[in-house]
Design a protein around this motif. Sequence first.
Motif, PDB file in Angstrom:
ATOM      1  N   ASP A   1      -7.128  40.574   7.941  1.00  0.00           N
ATOM      2  CA  ASP A   1      -6.817  39.966   6.545  1.00  0.00           C
ATOM      3  C   ASP A   1      -8.000  38.449   5.657  1.00  0.00           C
ATOM      4  O   ASP A   1      -7.694  36.985   6.686  1.00  0.00           O
ATOM      5  N   GLU A   2      -8.676  39.676   4.472  1.00  0.00           N
ATOM      6  CA  GLU A   2      -8.420  38.404   3.939  1.00  0.00           C
ATOM      7  C   GLU A   2      -7.997  36.981   3.960  1.00  0.00           C
ATOM      8  O   GLU A   2      -8.800  35.824   3.544  1.00  0.00           O
ATOM      9  N   ARG A   3      -7.025  37.164   3.143  1.00  0.00           N
ATOM     10  CA  ARG A   3      -6.326  36.001   2.805  1.00  0.00           C
ATOM     11  C   ARG A   3      -5.872  34.998   4.083  1.00  0.00           C
ATOM     12  O   ARG A   3      -5.949  34.089   3.053  1.00  0.00           O
ATOM     13  N   ARG A   4      -5.869  35.932   5.200  1.00  0.00           N
ATOM     14  CA  ARG A   4      -5.053  34.557   6.188  1.00  0.00           C
ATOM     15  C   ARG A   4      -7.058  34.105   6.342  1.00  0.00           C
ATOM     16  O   ARG A   4      -6.834  32.366   6.642  1.00  0.00           O
ATOM     17  N   GLU A   5      -7.819  35.113   6.640  1.00  0.00           N
ATOM     18  CA  GLU A   5      -9.264  34.023   6.799  1.00  0.00           C
ATOM     19  C   GLU A   5      -9.663  33.345   5.625  1.00  0.00           C
ATOM     20  O   GLU A   5     -10.634  32.320   5.901  1.00  0.00           O
TER      21      GLU A   5
ATOM     22  N   THR B   1      -7.480  35.451  -3.152  1.00  0.00           N
ATOM     23  CA  THR B   1      -8.486  34.757  -2.227  1.00  0.00           C
ATOM     24  C   THR B   1      -8.827  34.212  -3.144  1.00  0.00           C
ATOM     25  O   THR B   1      -9.601  33.219  -3.363  1.00  0.00           O
TER      26      THR B   1
ATOM     27  N   TRP C   1     -11.742  46.444   2.566  1.00  0.00           N
ATOM     28  CA  TRP C   1     -11.101  46.666   3.741  1.00  0.00           C
ATOM     29  C   TRP C   1     -11.908  46.552   5.272  1.00  0.00           C
ATOM     30  O   TRP C   1     -13.378  47.027   4.931  1.00  0.00           O
TER      31      TRP C   1
ATOM     32  N   ASN D   1     -10.422  40.352  -5.582  1.00  0.00           N
ATOM     33  CA  ASN D   1      -8.766  39.725  -4.814  1.00  0.00           C
ATOM     34  C   ASN D   1      -8.467  38.815  -5.541  1.00  0.00           C
ATOM     35  O   ASN D   1      -8.409  37.792  -5.240  1.00  0.00           O
TER      36      ASN D   1
END
Length: 511
Positions: free
Chosen positions: A444-448, A475, A440, A472
Amino acid sequence: MKPREFAGISMAGMMMEAPDAGRAGRLARIVADSRLAQFACLLAFAALIRCPAWGEWNFGIDDQFYALVGERLAKGDLLYVDIWDRKGPLLYLIFTAIALGSPTMLAYQLAATLSAALGAYGVNRIARMIATPGSAMLAALSYLALLSRFEGDNLEAGVFFNTLIIAAAWLLLSRFDRLHEGRIDAGLLTGFFCAGMGIAIKQTVALEGALFGLTAILLLARSGRSVIGIAWRAGILALAGGLPMLVTGLFYWTDGHFADLWNAMATSNFARGYADPAIRVQRIFTMAGMLGIPMVFAAIGLHALHRQPEHRPVARLIALWAFVALALIFSFPNIYVHYAQSALAPLAILCAGYFAHRRPVWPGLVAVIGLSLALSGTFHLHDRWRARPAAAAMVGYIDAVTPHKRLLVWGAPNYLYAKIGADPVSPLAFSPHLYEGREWTGLDERREVRRILAARPETVVAQTPLPSSPLNEATVSMVDAYTRTCRKQRRFTIYDHNGEQVHTVFSACAG
């Protein structure tokens, strides 16, 4: 006049045995009498046991990221905004300062070796308060060996913050008499400032700093000072300890990024996920096993020291320091080998009691120093010989197939960005922040990852398998789908402190 002793051996006895023994006795006397000679010996030993990894940029995953961040800050990036991590700012400022002079892995490693040797010298000075000169030197050598055993044999943060905490401990212990008289001085303020700088590298050091602060307050209270007199003196010491982070907070506040600082320093540490209970229990037992040997010899040393009234005040504080550091290690939700580094200095100092008062000495030397070095990553010499050419071959290939420098590192070797002159594709340049399932960061890891892949990196370097569990899945699946569109791939085996690591280089991906 009583003959000097070095490691419990009479100088006079050493000099009377033979000419060789006489020369050894003179050398021992020089080391015992000269602080410069002591530091030179410790620096030479530190260089000897750390030099097999010199020049390797891929030795440790954390280490190379510190170097990458330092170089990015030297180019104008803002920590926690343009490039992100959750460690304290001073760690990266150290690497930035080195990068401004010489942005090479060898330069970072030489600076870390100097810091390790300074820490060992501090261990030597503290141990000298409770042991003979030779025993104190053996404690310092033990510290260096233990540091290598617990992944501090390259650029880990503990190599730097330990030295500052050791300095703080020494400056406190050497001023017990002043505190008993109700006085503080510039040296004590410097000690608490050193503790504050340690906190600015690793936040958890605050608990050790709190122990030192409580010790100072207790001694002031015993001096007969009024409550107000104790309070303002304690306040000055607390201000000295908090100054580095107060200055940092003020800088980010005036720059409009205090929220980013707070997220990195505090929120992200509490919001991230942690290991499953079964994994944590397993790691607790593993860590206890690894620390068992130095803890046993430290306990023997503490027992010997406690029988000598003149050594009890110092020995008790060192024992409390060790207890706090050990309790902190085993209270972490996640437990990694390098977390033990904070406990190594007090354990090594207590080992001086063993070296000074127990015979024979050689079991401690073999167990604490010899075994630690044998198990350290720098002494996996077969891997060290292969590491440099293997890494150079991979870097050369990546550089050739990435003409536009659009690179995505999807695994441990994040310093590849610096090696080929590419800009990191995201503030989350430390790729585990993107693929670890429990991570965390506030982003936003997915958006990144979607943003990164939309920029069409022409080369993706993927570690096989990714060193994390759980992953994750969102990703990871996005990157896997992207690499399936790449027209070329080639596998490389490179080496870090844990041995072989396999990476697949996917290239011709941007078409």
